[in-house]
Write a protein that holds these residues in place. Structure first.
Motif, PDB file in Angstrom:
ATOM      1  N   THR A 182      -9.616-127.561  -3.631  1.00  0.00           N
ATOM      2  CA  THR A 182     -10.522-127.210  -2.538  1.00  0.00           C
ATOM      3  C   THR A 182     -10.964-125.757  -2.638  1.00  0.00           C
ATOM      4  O   THR A 182     -12.162-125.435  -2.492  1.00  0.00           O
ATOM      5  CB  THR A 182      -9.835-127.445  -1.186  1.00  0.00           C
ATOM      6  N   ARG A 183     -10.031-124.866  -2.928  1.00  0.00           N
ATOM      7  CA  ARG A 183     -10.347-123.439  -2.992  1.00  0.00           C
ATOM      8  C   ARG A 183     -11.161-123.100  -4.242  1.00  0.00           C
ATOM      9  O   ARG A 183     -12.038-122.231  -4.200  1.00  0.00           O
ATOM     10  CB  ARG A 183      -9.047-122.623  -2.948  1.00  0.00           C
ATOM     11  N   THR A 209      -4.017-130.228  -4.424  1.00  0.00           N
ATOM     12  CA  THR A 209      -5.055-130.528  -3.436  1.00  0.00           C
ATOM     13  C   THR A 209      -5.680-129.261  -2.842  1.00  0.00           C
ATOM     14  O   THR A 209      -6.905-129.100  -2.863  1.00  0.00           O
ATOM     15  CB  THR A 209      -4.503-131.438  -2.332  1.00  0.00           C
ATOM     16  N   PRO A 210      -4.877-128.315  -2.294  1.00  0.00           N
ATOM     17  CA  PRO A 210      -5.517-127.098  -1.775  1.00  0.00           C
ATOM     18  C   PRO A 210      -6.104-126.214  -2.863  1.00  0.00           C
ATOM     19  O   PRO A 210      -7.078-125.487  -2.625  1.00  0.00           O
ATOM     20  CB  PRO A 210      -4.382-126.379  -1.030  1.00  0.00           C
ATOM     21  N   THR A 259      -4.081-133.991  -7.430  1.00  0.00           N
ATOM     22  CA  THR A 259      -3.920-134.691  -6.153  1.00  0.00           C
ATOM     23  C   THR A 259      -2.552-134.456  -5.532  1.00  0.00           C
ATOM     24  O   THR A 259      -2.214-135.080  -4.531  1.00  0.00           O
ATOM     25  CB  THR A 259      -4.140-136.209  -6.339  1.00  0.00           C
ATOM     26  N   GLU A 302      -0.585-123.210   0.286  1.00  0.00           N
ATOM     27  CA  GLU A 302      -1.904-122.594   0.421  1.00  0.00           C
ATOM     28  C   GLU A 302      -1.906-121.167  -0.135  1.00  0.00           C
ATOM     29  O   GLU A 302      -2.897-120.734  -0.736  1.00  0.00           O
ATOM     30  CB  GLU A 302      -2.338-122.596   1.886  1.00  0.00           C
ATOM     31  N   ARG A 323     -13.347-125.070  -5.712  1.00  0.00           N
ATOM     32  CA  ARG A 323     -14.723-125.507  -5.458  1.00  0.00           C
ATOM     33  C   ARG A 323     -15.435-124.552  -4.513  1.00  0.00           C
ATOM     34  O   ARG A 323     -16.620-124.247  -4.693  1.00  0.00           O
ATOM     35  CB  ARG A 323     -14.710-126.935  -4.924  1.00  0.00           C
ATOM     36  N   ALA A 324     -14.690-124.063  -3.512  1.00  0.00           N
ATOM     37  CA  ALA A 324     -15.288-123.104  -2.582  1.00  0.00           C
ATOM     38  C   ALA A 324     -15.654-121.801  -3.278  1.00  0.00           C
ATOM     39  O   ALA A 324     -16.595-121.107  -2.866  1.00  0.00           O
ATOM     40  CB  ALA A 324     -14.328-122.836  -1.426  1.00  0.00           C
TER      41      ALA A 324
END
Length: 250
Positions: free
Chosen positions: A19-20, A15-16, A10, A162, A22-23
């Motif tokens: 997200t990446r 955090t990014p 977190t 990122e 999971r993508a």
């Protein structure tokens, strides 16, 4: 589907990265001391919940760090013990460019953390990155009550979180690679120049005052210990970061 545990999930980098991942199709366990949707609860300092969090994970991304690195060595020992017992295939560690040369206590702990990972018996990849844009920005924002903006006279090569997250996802999808090439942002600039960019972006009229001090710390930075030679990895500049930040506030 690959099960990947992310410590520090977190945080600014976590955090990014989550997200990446999971993508990219990873089944992600986002480790946090908190409980909530999408989170796996565990505490690396006490060890509570860590064995359960690691069980069945193929890959672990170790991004957790405390304020000024407090407890990082102990957290890593706890994680490595659990990961070894669970048969984790690949541990990916994020670290910092220049930790061998810059005499900061936080960096000395990072050297120890890297050694623990190397000696753990686990397959591992270690990625060192330069300072994040947000850290450089914070160097100036903490001076908001000063009549001037002090800016150390040495170069930095800040990178977007990122961009670091993109590289971590690449490493998580590959086999253990040991110490991989360091990454840095697209520009090497003196901190006074970065401070002037920040001043223009935030509208402050306080003068930027370059600061040069004796000692090993400043000497290491002036010698370029925080820089990555060769082609830059990152794509987003500090000016890009500031533009996104100030635009979000309008």
């Amino acid at each position: 589907m690959t099960t990947t545990l992310v410590t520090g999930a977190t945080g600014a980098l976590g955090t990014p990265t989550v997200t990446r991942l999971r993508a990219a199709g990873h089944d992600v366990r986002a480790l946090s001391r908190r409980s909530g949707p999408g989170l796996t609860t565990g505490d690396l300092l006490t060890g509570a919940g860590i064995q359960e969090a690691v069980a069945g994970a193929d890959t672990v991304l170790h991004l957790a760090t405390g304020p000024r690195g407090r407890g990082d060595v102990e957290k890593t020992r706890t994680l490595l013990e659990a990961a070894g017992g669970a048969g984790v295939r690949h541990l990916v560690l994020v670290s910092i460019v220049g930790i061998d040369d810059v005499p900061l206590a936080y960096y000395r702990d990072k050297v120890v953390v890297e050694r623990l990972v190397r000696e753990s018996g686990l397959g591992y990849s270690i990625l060192r990155a330069t300072q994040f844009h947000s850290l450089v920005e914070a160097l100036f924002t903490v001076q908001r009550r000063f009549p001037i903006v002090l800016a150390p006279s040495f170069p930095l090569q800040p990178i977007a979180v990122e961009d670091v997250a993109d590289r971590l996802v690449e490493l998580a999808g590959d086999a253990p690679a040991g110490r991989v090439a360091d990454i840095g942002g697209p520009e090497q600039r003196g901190v006074p120049d970065l401070a002037r960019l920040w001043a223009r972006a935030t509208g402050t009229r306080r003068p930027v005052v370059p600061l040069s001090l004796p000692g090993r710390l400043f000497a290491a930075y002036r010698a370029g210990s925080a820089l990555v030679p060769g082609p830059a990895y990152g794509r987003r500049t500090f000016a890009d970061h500031l533009a996104a930040r100030t635009g979000a506030r309008r």
